[in-house]
Structures are given as C-alpha cells and as structure tokens.
Design a protein around this motif. Structure first.
Motif, mmCIF file in Angstrom:
data_model
loop_
_atom_site.group_PDB
_atom_site.id
_atom_site.type_symbol
_atom_site.label_atom_id
_atom_site.label_comp_id
_atom_site.label_asym_id
_atom_site.label_seq_id
_atom_site.Cartn_x
_atom_site.Cartn_y
_atom_site.Cartn_z
ATOM 1 N N ASN A 178 0.819 -1.222 0.000
ATOM 2 C CA ASN A 178 0.000 0.000 0.000
ATOM 3 C C ASN A 178 0.850 1.269 0.000
ATOM 4 O O ASN A 178 0.636 2.180 -0.805
ATOM 5 N N ALA A 179 1.808 1.321 0.903
ATOM 6 C CA ALA A 179 2.650 2.513 1.005
ATOM 7 C C ALA A 179 3.475 2.707 -0.266
ATOM 8 O O ALA A 179 3.622 3.831 -0.769
ATOM 9 N N ALA A 180 3.995 1.619 -0.805
ATOM 10 C CA ALA A 180 4.817 1.707 -2.013
ATOM 11 C C ALA A 180 3.990 2.168 -3.207
ATOM 12 O O ALA A 180 4.439 3.003 -4.008
ATOM 13 N N PHE A 181 2.780 1.655 -3.319
ATOM 14 C CA PHE A 181 1.909 2.016 -4.440
ATOM 15 C C PHE A 181 1.557 3.500 -4.404
ATOM 16 O O PHE A 181 1.680 4.221 -5.397
ATOM 17 N N ASN A 182 1.140 3.970 -3.242
ATOM 18 C CA ASN A 182 0.758 5.385 -3.114
ATOM 19 C C ASN A 182 1.948 6.323 -3.289
ATOM 20 O O ASN A 182 1.837 7.391 -3.898
ATOM 21 N N SER A 183 3.091 5.910 -2.770
ATOM 22 C CA SER A 183 4.298 6.720 -2.908
ATOM 23 C C SER A 183 4.737 6.815 -4.372
ATOM 24 O O SER A 183 5.080 7.895 -4.869
ATOM 25 N N ALA A 184 4.706 5.690 -5.084
ATOM 26 C CA ALA A 184 5.099 5.676 -6.496
ATOM 27 C C ALA A 184 4.141 6.506 -7.336
ATOM 28 O O ALA A 184 4.559 7.233 -8.245
ATOM 29 N N LYS A 185 2.848 6.406 -7.045
ATOM 30 C CA LYS A 185 1.849 7.192 -7.785
ATOM 31 C C LYS A 185 2.086 8.691 -7.604
ATOM 32 O O LYS A 185 2.042 9.472 -8.567
ATOM 33 N N SER A 186 2.340 9.095 -6.374
ATOM 34 C CA SER A 186 2.578 10.515 -6.097
ATOM 35 C C SER A 186 3.830 11.013 -6.798
ATOM 36 O O SER A 186 3.842 12.104 -7.370
ATOM 37 N N GLU A 187 4.883 10.203 -6.766
ATOM 38 C CA GLU A 187 6.133 10.593 -7.413
ATOM 39 C C GLU A 187 5.956 10.673 -8.924
ATOM 40 O O GLU A 187 6.466 11.588 -9.580
ATOM 41 N N ALA A 188 5.209 9.734 -9.481
ATOM 42 C CA ALA A 188 4.962 9.732 -10.927
ATOM 43 C C ALA A 188 4.149 10.951 -11.346
ATOM 44 O O ALA A 188 4.424 11.574 -12.374
ATOM 45 N N LYS A 189 3.173 11.297 -10.549
ATOM 46 C CA LYS A 189 2.345 12.475 -10.850
ATOM 47 C C LYS A 189 3.187 13.741 -10.850
ATOM 48 O O LYS A 189 3.060 14.597 -11.739
ATOM 49 N N ALA A 190 4.066 13.858 -9.876
ATOM 50 C CA ALA A 190 4.902 15.047 -9.766
ATOM 51 C C ALA A 190 5.936 15.116 -10.889
ATOM 52 O O ALA A 190 6.236 16.190 -11.404
ATOM 53 N N ALA A 191 6.481 13.962 -11.276
ATOM 54 C CA ALA A 191 7.554 13.941 -12.268
ATOM 55 C C ALA A 191 7.048 13.995 -13.700
ATOM 56 O O ALA A 191 7.665 14.615 -14.571
ATOM 57 N N PHE A 192 5.910 13.327 -13.972
ATOM 58 C CA PHE A 192 5.455 13.168 -15.354
ATOM 59 C C PHE A 192 4.051 13.707 -15.624
ATOM 60 O O PHE A 192 3.605 13.719 -16.767
ATOM 61 N N GLY A 193 3.358 14.121 -14.562
ATOM 62 C CA GLY A 193 1.981 14.561 -14.739
ATOM 63 C C GLY A 193 1.050 13.409 -15.066
ATOM 64 O O GLY A 193 -0.047 13.593 -15.587
ATOM 65 N N ASP A 194 1.468 12.188 -14.755
ATOM 66 C CA ASP A 194 0.713 10.975 -15.101
ATOM 67 C C ASP A 194 0.975 9.958 -13.999
ATOM 68 O O ASP A 194 2.117 9.530 -13.798
ATOM 69 N N ASP A 195 -0.074 9.582 -13.250
ATOM 70 C CA ASP A 195 0.139 8.675 -12.117
ATOM 71 C C ASP A 195 -0.320 7.245 -12.384
ATOM 72 O O ASP A 195 -0.489 6.446 -11.461
ATOM 73 N N ARG A 196 -0.503 6.898 -13.655
ATOM 74 C CA ARG A 196 -0.900 5.525 -13.972
ATOM 75 C C ARG A 196 0.257 4.567 -13.680
ATOM 76 O O ARG A 196 1.405 4.854 -13.978
ATOM 77 N N MET A 197 -0.076 3.423 -13.096
ATOM 78 C CA MET A 197 0.934 2.460 -12.669
ATOM 79 C C MET A 197 0.689 1.094 -13.301
ATOM 80 O O MET A 197 -0.439 0.747 -13.665
ATOM 81 N N TYR A 198 1.763 0.330 -13.429
ATOM 82 C CA TYR A 198 1.626 -1.076 -13.766
ATOM 83 C C TYR A 198 2.626 -1.869 -12.936
ATOM 84 O O TYR A 198 3.418 -1.292 -12.179
ATOM 85 N N MET A 199 2.570 -3.185 -13.028
ATOM 86 C CA MET A 199 3.373 -4.037 -12.154
ATOM 87 C C MET A 199 4.054 -5.124 -12.959
ATOM 88 O O MET A 199 3.489 -5.654 -13.914
ATOM 89 N N GLU A 200 5.290 -5.454 -12.536
ATOM 90 C CA GLU A 200 6.023 -6.559 -13.142
ATOM 91 C C GLU A 200 6.618 -7.440 -12.049
ATOM 92 O O GLU A 200 6.922 -6.969 -10.948
ATOM 93 N N LYS A 201 6.779 -8.695 -12.380
ATOM 94 C CA LYS A 201 7.528 -9.590 -11.512
ATOM 95 C C LYS A 201 8.988 -9.180 -11.538
ATOM 96 O O LYS A 201 9.538 -8.856 -12.591
ATOM 97 N N ILE A 202 9.639 -9.143 -10.403
ATOM 98 C CA ILE A 202 11.070 -8.820 -10.373
ATOM 99 C C ILE A 202 11.872 -10.038 -10.796
ATOM 100 O O ILE A 202 11.707 -11.136 -10.265
#
Length: 455
Positions: A178-202
């Motif tokens: 939860n914390a990682a998802f919300n943090s990544a979304k916020s950072e993406a919004k600030a950096a790119f103006g787009d907070d859409r996320m996707y996921m990959e297996k590491i």
C-alpha cells in the motif's frame, strides 16, 4: 541537411549536439534558463535565447517558450537530447504542427512506446518475450495486491510514463504494498503529470542489457550492438560497458535481431534503445524502449566508431541510412563512468556550487570526455547532478579498465564534491573486475561494505 536547428536541452548533451552540428555545417540555437546564463552550451551555439527562470517547468519544460524560440530564429528542427521533453509526445506533435522537425520518432510512436504498459502489449504482439506482469494499468491498491499475490513477491511497481528511476518501487512483501503504491503514484504524478501504474515480476539477479538501434524513414533498421548497464544505484546507471561479458555470440545475435524486429513492428524512426533483462537461466525479457538518445550513447559510438548524433540529424532530414548491418562491428571494449556532483559519504546528496579548479584527463588513444564543466562554472542546484562522462576504450576489457583508472586518477575537480572516488573504488572491486555482477550488486552488496574516502 538542415541549415539551422534548436537544441532543447542543456549541459553536456547540448554541447555534444552542438559539436556534431558544427562538423556537419549546421547552425545551432541554444536555449537556456536564467540559472544557465554562463553555461557552456549557450556560449558555443551560434545563437542563444533565454526561455525562462531556473525551475525546469518554467524553462526547459516550457513547450511554448521553446517553440517560440524556434520560430523567431527560423530553426528548421529541434533536437530534444535526453530528459526534459525528449519523450514528450505532445511536444513532438506541436513541433509537427509548427512545421518544425522533431529529431526523434513521431508523436504516435513516443506515445505507444513511452507508455510502459502499451509498449509491453505491443511487444507481446511482436513476439518479443516480456516480463510477467499486469495487463493494462493498476488503478488501486486492491488490484495491486491481487496481482502481486498472483505473480508472487517480489514485484516492481512502475509508472506507465516513467523514466530516470522515478515512480519505481520494489515490493518484497504484502505489508509494504500500500505505502509503495501510493508513494510511487505521487512521485509519478509530480515527475510526469501521469500517475498511472503497472506491475512486473522482479527478475532477481538479472543483467540489464540494452540494444542501440537506428531506423530511417525508408524502412531500414539496424542495431549497433549492446551495452551492459547493470551497475545501478536507485535504478540510475553508474557504469556502462560494451560489449557485455555476460552473453555469448549466439545470444548477442538473437538480442540484436529481436531489437530490430521490435523496432520494425512499431514503425520506429531515428535513434532509440530497447532494454532487456537477462535472467540467470539465459533468457531475455523486454523491459522498455527509450525513444530518444541515451546518456550512455558514447559507449556505442566508441565501440562501433559510428556517430549516433550525426545519424540522428541525417535520418531526421530524410536521408536513408548508409550503414548496413553487416558493416557494424564492435571492436575492443568500451567503458563509461558517470561523474556526478554528489557526496557519496552523505547518501549521494547533490553537491552544487562553483568549480574553482578543473583538470580533465587527457592523452593517449581511447579516451573521451563529455562535459559542460569549466573552471569558474557554477553548477546549479535545479537539474540533474551529472556533470561529466568519461569513456575509455581498450583492446580488451582489462585495458579499458586500466585506462579508466588512469583517467579518474588525473581528474581534479575543486569547489564541489563528486563521486569520483566512489567510481575509482568500484573499478577496483574484484567482482566488477571479474564481470560477475548484476543489477542488485551495487545497491545490495557493494554499498553495504564500501567505506567513503575523505580526501
């Protein structure tokens, strides 16, 4: 060929483009922020126009100001370099509407391949192996958790419009999601103006290997071999080299052919890079495509003796590629170290300020410096910390490393703190020397044992 182009960037990449243009007889227009009034790129260009205040959003990301500068200077084309607007499909479309050539792929391709989720779907259609992950975007934490449970931890959350290590989070267990998802979304919004996320297996203990491609407007596509970019800190590359010691000739052939097939499938034009992960079993997976020139392009230029920036300009002006795949040869071994204005002893904190003394390494064959630094230059705090790239080439990897050690030993930068000594220590680590490293090595192994030098 163009008579005049505008360079919508700053720093060493702007200087790099200006020099290529000079050799081709093309006039250049530099744009600069108020913080870059004394910058080298604006001094070297034939013309220079201030486009706004220091903040990037008000200058180097200000599309209207840049296009206005192109208009008043009668520039025929705009080279975006890397970063800033280089992968902005809206900017590429605006250039087209103003009848100014965008030196790169068209806006549709940037939109398709710049969006990591869309690119993944296209590569599946092209028959290119991809990392197991989400189909489409993840909109909330419930869906993220459901998919993570299905894929199995660890997983990587990525911004769909991401780049430069922004909007990326590794998640090793459900409690962190939860914390990682919300943090990544916020950072993406600030950096790119787009907070859409996707996921990959590491893919754990993987090598990060990318293939440089060139494609013209006449259907011709070639690759220029691979670069190994596995030495990374916080998803930012630190050292790159070519060729990779981790792959065989058979794998190299497969990788190059796969990259060309992928580029042809999406109708790619100009220079681009297709990035792959190599797992421990020898399987490759498409990771992303960078629809621009890369920071580390000099590695390939040294390895192949092909000037990628000049090829970009030639392609954008409508000419066919004159280089055939059979004529592309990687000789010797090439290594690049990124020199950043940062303090490794304090978690690599940025170290802007005035350069009071500077001595760059020189002498001998197989040494190249890419930088916009000079004595008296004030490195501003508003932009990326990279201030130079040192590239060496040897008959083999051992010689390339020896040349790099010599070059770093000669480098003197006073007035700021850089990562110079960190790079020197990394080059002497036996695991680097043996080539037995992966994408987790620098962050998870080397830095845990490394002791900063105070000099």
């Amino acid at each position: 060929m163009f008579k005049k182009i505008l360079i919508a960037n700053r720093g060493e990449i702007a200087v790099r483009i200006i020099r290529a243009c000079r050799e081709l007889g093309i006039q250049t227009v530099a744009v600069y922020s108020e913080a870059d009034r004394d910058a080298l790129h604006m001094q070297l260009a034939d013309e220079a126009i201030c486009i706004g205040p220091a903040k990037a959003t008000d200058s180097y990301l200000n599309m209207q100001s840049i296009l206005s500068a192109a208009d008043v200077t009668n520039s025929q084309a705009i080279h975006p370099g890397f970063g800033f607007l280089s992968e902005n499909s809206t900017f590429a479309m605006m250039c087209k509407e103003m009848n100014v050539v965008f030196i790169g792929p068209d806006s549709e391709t940037i939109e398709q391949m710049g969006n990591k989720s869309n690119a993944r779907d296209l590569m599946i259609q092209a028959g290119v192996p991809v990392i197991p992950g989400s189909e489409g975007f993840i909109t909330d934490t419930d869906k993220a958790k459901e998919l993570a449970d299905e894929l199995g931890y660890p997983v990587m959350l990525k911004a769909a419009a991401g780049g430069g290590g922004k909007g990326i989070r590794k998640v090793y267990k459900s409690a962190e999601l939860n914390a990682a998802f919300n943090s990544a979304k916020s950072e993406a919004k600030a950096a790119f103006g787009d907070d859409r996320m996707y996921m990959e297996k590491i893919i754990e203990h993987a090598r990060h290997i990318e293939v440089q491609i060139l494609a013209d407007h006449h259907g011709n596509v070639i690759h220029l071999g691979e670069r190994d970019c596995s030495l990374q800190r916080n998803n930012q590359k630190v050292i790159e080299e070519s060729p990779s010691v981790a792959i065989s000739e058979q794998q190299r052939k497969y990788l190059g052919e796969t990259a060309v097939r992928a580029a042809k499938f999406v109708g790619y034009k100009n220079a681009g890079t297709i990035e792959f992960l190599l797992d421990q079993t020898g399987h490759f997976y498409f990771m992303e495509m960078n629809t621009r020139i890369q920071v580390e392009h000099p590695v390939t230029e040294m390895a192949t003796e092909i000037d990628i920036v000049k090829e970009q300009l030639t392609i954008a002006s409508g000419h066919k590629l004159t280089i055939k795949q059979k004529n592309v040869k990687i000789t010797g071994h090439t290594i690049e170290c990124r020199i950043n204005a940062e303090n490794p002893a304090f978690n690599f904190a940025p170290s802007p300020g005035k350069i009071t003394y500077l001595m760059m390494p020189s002498g001998g064959n197989g040494l190249r410096i890419e930088s916009a630094m000079f004595a008296g230059y004030v490195i501003p705090p508003y932009y990326d910390a990279m201030v130079a790239k040192i590239i060496t080439k040897g008959a083999d990897r051992t010689e390339a490393i020896a040349k790099m050690k010599r070059a770093l030993g000669e480098l003197v930068i006073k007035g700021i703190i850089s990562n110079q000594f960190f790079q020197e220590d990394l080059l002497t680590d036996e695991r680097f020397v043996s080539g037995s490293y992966d994408t987790s090595f620098l962050q998870d192994t080397f830095l845990k044992d490394w002791k900063p030098r105070i000099e």
